[in-house]
Design a protein around this motif. Structure first.
Motif, PDB file in Angstrom:
ATOM      1  N   ASP A  87       0.546  -0.883   0.046  1.00  0.00           N
ATOM      2  CA  ASP A  87      -0.091  -0.430   0.053  1.00  0.00           C
ATOM      3  C   ASP A  87       1.026   1.188  -0.248  1.00  0.00           C
ATOM      4  O   ASP A  87       1.774   1.899   1.050  1.00  0.00           O
ATOM      5  N   VAL A  88       1.031   1.890  -1.105  1.00  0.00           N
ATOM      6  CA  VAL A  88       2.088   2.490  -1.295  1.00  0.00           C
ATOM      7  C   VAL A  88       1.655   3.853  -0.921  1.00  0.00           C
ATOM      8  O   VAL A  88       2.864   4.580   0.560  1.00  0.00           O
ATOM      9  N   ALA A  89       0.848   4.391  -0.431  1.00  0.00           N
ATOM     10  CA  ALA A  89      -0.011   5.318   0.222  1.00  0.00           C
ATOM     11  C   ALA A  89      -0.021   5.830   1.051  1.00  0.00           C
ATOM     12  O   ALA A  89       0.315   6.254   1.580  1.00  0.00           O
ATOM     13  N   GLU A  90      -0.533   4.740   2.007  1.00  0.00           N
ATOM     14  CA  GLU A  90      -0.204   4.127   3.046  1.00  0.00           C
ATOM     15  C   GLU A  90       0.738   4.032   3.916  1.00  0.00           C
ATOM     16  O   GLU A  90       1.426   5.235   5.229  1.00  0.00           O
ATOM     17  N   ALA A  91       1.835   3.797   3.163  1.00  0.00           N
ATOM     18  CA  ALA A  91       3.486   3.744   3.511  1.00  0.00           C
ATOM     19  C   ALA A  91       4.402   5.232   3.044  1.00  0.00           C
ATOM     20  O   ALA A  91       4.987   5.832   4.796  1.00  0.00           O
ATOM     21  N   TRP A 133      12.550  -1.709   6.027  1.00  0.00           N
ATOM     22  CA  TRP A 133      10.632  -1.473   6.146  1.00  0.00           C
ATOM     23  C   TRP A 133      10.440  -0.985   4.955  1.00  0.00           C
ATOM     24  O   TRP A 133       9.624  -1.499   4.151  1.00  0.00           O
ATOM     25  N   VAL A 134      11.853  -1.002   4.254  1.00  0.00           N
ATOM     26  CA  VAL A 134      11.756  -0.605   2.196  1.00  0.00           C
ATOM     27  C   VAL A 134      10.683  -1.664   1.687  1.00  0.00           C
ATOM     28  O   VAL A 134      10.307  -1.891   0.886  1.00  0.00           O
ATOM     29  N   GLU A 135      12.232  -2.172   2.027  1.00  0.00           N
ATOM     30  CA  GLU A 135      12.076  -4.050   1.872  1.00  0.00           C
ATOM     31  C   GLU A 135      10.308  -4.830   1.919  1.00  0.00           C
ATOM     32  O   GLU A 135      10.381  -5.624   1.140  1.00  0.00           O
ATOM     33  N   GLU A 136      10.451  -4.370   3.140  1.00  0.00           N
ATOM     34  CA  GLU A 136       9.540  -5.159   3.192  1.00  0.00           C
ATOM     35  C   GLU A 136       8.335  -4.396   2.840  1.00  0.00           C
ATOM     36  O   GLU A 136       7.115  -5.431   1.901  1.00  0.00           O
ATOM     37  N   VAL A 137       7.530  -3.514   2.944  1.00  0.00           N
ATOM     38  CA  VAL A 137       7.013  -2.728   2.310  1.00  0.00           C
ATOM     39  C   VAL A 137       6.176  -2.962   1.173  1.00  0.00           C
ATOM     40  O   VAL A 137       5.081  -2.539   0.043  1.00  0.00           O
ATOM     41  N   PHE A 138       7.343  -2.499   0.556  1.00  0.00           N
ATOM     42  CA  PHE A 138       7.307  -2.066  -0.588  1.00  0.00           C
ATOM     43  C   PHE A 138       7.390  -3.625  -2.318  1.00  0.00           C
ATOM     44  O   PHE A 138       7.695  -3.499  -3.150  1.00  0.00           O
ATOM     45  N   ALA A 139       7.054  -4.508  -0.393  1.00  0.00           N
ATOM     46  CA  ALA A 139       8.153  -6.604  -1.511  1.00  0.00           C
ATOM     47  C   ALA A 139       7.041  -6.238  -3.082  1.00  0.00           C
ATOM     48  O   ALA A 139       7.492  -7.086  -3.598  1.00  0.00           O
ATOM     49  N   PRO A 140       6.606  -6.195  -3.226  1.00  0.00           N
ATOM     50  CA  PRO A 140       5.332  -6.346  -4.359  1.00  0.00           C
ATOM     51  C   PRO A 140       5.869  -6.375  -5.346  1.00  0.00           C
ATOM     52  O   PRO A 140       5.770  -6.456  -6.295  1.00  0.00           O
ATOM     53  N   TYR A 141       6.943  -4.595  -5.284  1.00  0.00           N
ATOM     54  CA  TYR A 141       6.828  -3.825  -5.874  1.00  0.00           C
ATOM     55  C   TYR A 141       8.947  -4.930  -6.549  1.00  0.00           C
ATOM     56  O   TYR A 141       9.412  -4.503  -7.710  1.00  0.00           O
ATOM     57  N   VAL A 142       8.843  -4.652  -5.441  1.00  0.00           N
ATOM     58  CA  VAL A 142      10.665  -4.820  -5.245  1.00  0.00           C
ATOM     59  C   VAL A 142      10.543  -6.628  -6.222  1.00  0.00           C
ATOM     60  O   VAL A 142      12.439  -6.498  -6.913  1.00  0.00           O
ATOM     61  N   THR A 159      12.211   7.502   1.106  1.00  0.00           N
ATOM     62  CA  THR A 159      11.172   7.984   2.274  1.00  0.00           C
ATOM     63  C   THR A 159      12.432   8.276   3.095  1.00  0.00           C
ATOM     64  O   THR A 159      11.768   7.989   4.739  1.00  0.00           O
ATOM     65  N   ASP A 160      13.252   8.879   3.527  1.00  0.00           N
ATOM     66  CA  ASP A 160      14.414   8.992   3.738  1.00  0.00           C
ATOM     67  C   ASP A 160      14.472  10.283   4.770  1.00  0.00           C
ATOM     68  O   ASP A 160      13.773  11.277   4.192  1.00  0.00           O
ATOM     69  N   VAL A 161      14.656  10.239   6.297  1.00  0.00           N
ATOM     70  CA  VAL A 161      15.114  11.792   7.001  1.00  0.00           C
ATOM     71  C   VAL A 161      15.000  13.391   6.314  1.00  0.00           C
ATOM     72  O   VAL A 161      14.927  13.826   6.788  1.00  0.00           O
ATOM     73  N   TYR A 162      16.102  12.641   4.867  1.00  0.00           N
ATOM     74  CA  TYR A 162      16.227  13.602   4.944  1.00  0.00           C
ATOM     75  C   TYR A 162      16.152  14.917   3.929  1.00  0.00           C
ATOM     76  O   TYR A 162      15.763  15.201   3.836  1.00  0.00           O
TER      77      TYR A 162
END
Length: 195
Positions: A87-91, A133-142, A159-162
């Motif tokens: 869920d890109v928007a929610e992430a 977190w990125v690897e898990e949340v965006f796994a279907p796309y990765v 999605t980084d803090v910077y």
């Protein structure tokens, strides 16, 4: 009599856990406001509303307190950043909400990482947590990407803090617009999957 004793023990255990939690939260909060070298046990005790002796009774030493606070903060961050897989928007919403709450503190810790070993430990852990977190949340796309590692690298940056700091603090954008711009960055990386 047995019921009263059981209740008293449960109540006491709850009180001990609440005190411990207040102390750990005080440590985490202080590290979002002050330089690590400026935080003493007295500061922690005062913030938690306990004595220094109580802090030491719960954690044994400053090192024990630091280790417990490290684990406490890691659990808090994992919980705050939980997002539905795919869920890109929610992430993006979740990560921006996390930065709104903790981003300035993260930036303070990053500014200290080259001369404070504890801050280096925290920021290295944070980098690993963010990538996971990125690897898990965006796994279907990765999983469908021609170069999964490159996509993860780019999603980490988007999605980084910077990235949040550049938009929110440096550019002075509002939270909603910051979220939209970070979402646009992510969507640009996933054009086939976010229509």
């Amino acid at each position: 009599m047995k019921t009263t004793r059981s209740y008293t023990m449960t109540s006491r255990a709850r009180s001990v856990e609440e005190t411990r939690s207040r102390i750990l939260t005080a440590v985490v909060d202080l590290h979002t406001e002050k330089l690590a070298g400026d935080i003493g046990l007295e500061d922690v005790a005062q913030r938690a509303g306990v004595s220094v002796q109580t802090v030491l009774r719960h954690f044994g030493s400053r090192a024990g307190l630091v280790d417990a606070a490290f684990e406490h903060a890691a659990r808090m961050v994992r919980d705050e950043r939980r997002s539905p897989v795919g869920d890109v928007a929610e992430a993006v919403r979740v990560v921006v909400a996390h930065y709104e709450e903790r981003g300035d503190g993260v930036l303070l810790r990053l500014a200290q990482e080259d001369h404070e070993p504890l801050m280096r430990r925290i920021t290295d852990h944070g980098r690993g947590l963010h990538r996971a977190w990125v690897e898990e949340v965006f796994a279907p796309y990765v999983d469908q990407a021609p170069d999964p590692e490159a996509l993860v690298d780019l999603l980490v940056v988007a999605t980084d803090v910077y990235t949040w700091k550049l938009l929110r603090r440096d550019r002075g954008l509002g939270r909603d617009l910051t979220e939209q711009r970070m979402g646009d960055l992510v969507a640009a990386l996933l054009p086939r999957h976010t229509d």
